[in-house]
Motif scaffolding. Structure first.
Motif, PDB file in Angstrom:
ATOM      1  N   GLU A   8      -2.570  -1.364  -1.518  1.00 27.35           N
ATOM      2  CA  GLU A   8      -1.199  -0.850  -1.453  1.00 27.35           C
ATOM      3  C   GLU A   8      -0.236  -1.699  -2.278  1.00 27.35           C
ATOM      4  O   GLU A   8       0.638  -1.172  -2.967  1.00 27.35           O
ATOM      5  CB  GLU A   8      -0.724  -0.771   0.007  1.00 27.35           C
ATOM      6  N   GLU A  11      -0.964  -1.016  -5.909  1.00 28.09           N
ATOM      7  CA  GLU A  11      -0.487   0.318  -6.264  1.00 28.09           C
ATOM      8  C   GLU A  11       1.014   0.332  -6.553  1.00 28.09           C
ATOM      9  O   GLU A  11       1.491   1.118  -7.373  1.00 28.09           O
ATOM     10  CB  GLU A  11      -0.817   1.288  -5.134  1.00 28.09           C
ATOM     11  N   LEU A  14       2.031   0.280 -10.279  1.00 26.55           N
ATOM     12  CA  LEU A  14       1.592   1.337 -11.179  1.00 26.55           C
ATOM     13  C   LEU A  14       2.668   1.661 -12.215  1.00 26.55           C
ATOM     14  O   LEU A  14       3.829   1.878 -11.883  1.00 26.55           O
ATOM     15  CB  LEU A  14       1.239   2.601 -10.393  1.00 26.55           C
ATOM     16  N   ILE A 116      -4.629   3.256 -10.974  1.00 27.48           N
ATOM     17  CA  ILE A 116      -5.262   2.626  -9.818  1.00 27.48           C
ATOM     18  C   ILE A 116      -5.802   3.736  -8.928  1.00 27.48           C
ATOM     19  O   ILE A 116      -5.114   4.727  -8.669  1.00 27.48           O
ATOM     20  CB  ILE A 116      -4.298   1.685  -9.057  1.00 27.48           C
ATOM     21  N   THR A 117      -7.048   3.551  -8.495  1.00 30.36           N
ATOM     22  CA  THR A 117      -7.719   4.565  -7.698  1.00 30.36           C
ATOM     23  C   THR A 117      -8.471   3.891  -6.559  1.00 30.36           C
ATOM     24  O   THR A 117      -9.097   2.846  -6.759  1.00 30.36           O
ATOM     25  CB  THR A 117      -8.751   5.343  -8.562  1.00 30.36           C
ATOM     26  N   ASN A 118      -8.434   4.510  -5.376  1.00 32.91           N
ATOM     27  CA  ASN A 118      -9.226   4.043  -4.255  1.00 32.91           C
ATOM     28  C   ASN A 118     -10.507   4.868  -4.223  1.00 32.91           C
ATOM     29  O   ASN A 118     -10.468   6.070  -3.947  1.00 32.91           O
ATOM     30  CB  ASN A 118      -8.453   4.203  -2.940  1.00 32.91           C
ATOM     31  N   THR A 123     -11.377  -0.580  -5.128  1.00 29.49           N
ATOM     32  CA  THR A 123     -10.191  -0.345  -5.938  1.00 29.49           C
ATOM     33  C   THR A 123     -10.549  -0.428  -7.416  1.00 29.49           C
ATOM     34  O   THR A 123     -11.056  -1.452  -7.873  1.00 29.49           O
ATOM     35  CB  THR A 123      -9.090  -1.376  -5.604  1.00 29.49           C
TER      36      THR A 123
END
Length: 152
Positions: A8, A11, A14, A116-118, A123
């Motif tokens: 978080e 993120e 970003l 950014i990707t979960n 991550t």
């Protein structure tokens, strides 16, 4: 230095510039050690006399892959990603070399979070990476570095 301790928190950056490393001077000794490690002894990198007399740059130049290999070192000056079990260099994409780095020139890395990707708890980040050369208008390269982080 940027400190990140969670997905978080990461993120929230970003689309933002993450930072700029310190300047790093690439000297002939480093170029020679890289040539030895990679078995790439092309004269434009290691033969000072020939490079000065016959080369297009009138100097030896750093290997392009040497400049790429500096990313982890320079990245650690920009960001401290904490609370992780593991960090993986996942890939490099869209790299273009703009101009060579002459011996004894200084470089610095500029980094921006562009994705950014979960991925189910892993991550994945894509960092725009620009290697600037001190007192030069064009960068040594631009491209994207992909890291995977396993946060605790």
């Amino acid at each position: 230095m940027l400190i990140v301790e969670s997905f978080e928190e990461y993120e929230s950056y970003l689309g933002k510039q993450l930072g700029i490393s310190q300047w790093h001077k690439i000297d002939q000794e480093q170029i020679n050690r890289f040539a030895d490690a990679t078995l790439d002894h092309q004269w434009i990198h290691v033969d000072k006399t020939k490079a000065e007399n016959e080369g297009p740059f009138k100097s030896t130049i750093a290997h392009g892959y040497l400049t790429l290999s500096l990313i982890p070192y320079l990245w650690k000056q920009i960001a401290d990603i904490r609370n992780t079990k593991m960090e993986i260099n996942y890939g490099i994409e869209y790299f273009k070399f703009g101009q060579p780095v002459l011996v004894d020139h200084e470089v610095q890395l500029k980094a921006k979070l562009i994705s950014i990707t979960n991925l189910r708890g892993i991550t994945k980040v894509v960092i725009e990476s620009i290697l600037c050369i001190k007192d030069q208008p064009k960068p040594a390269y631009t491209g994207e570095v992909v890291f995977l982080y396993h946060f605790n």
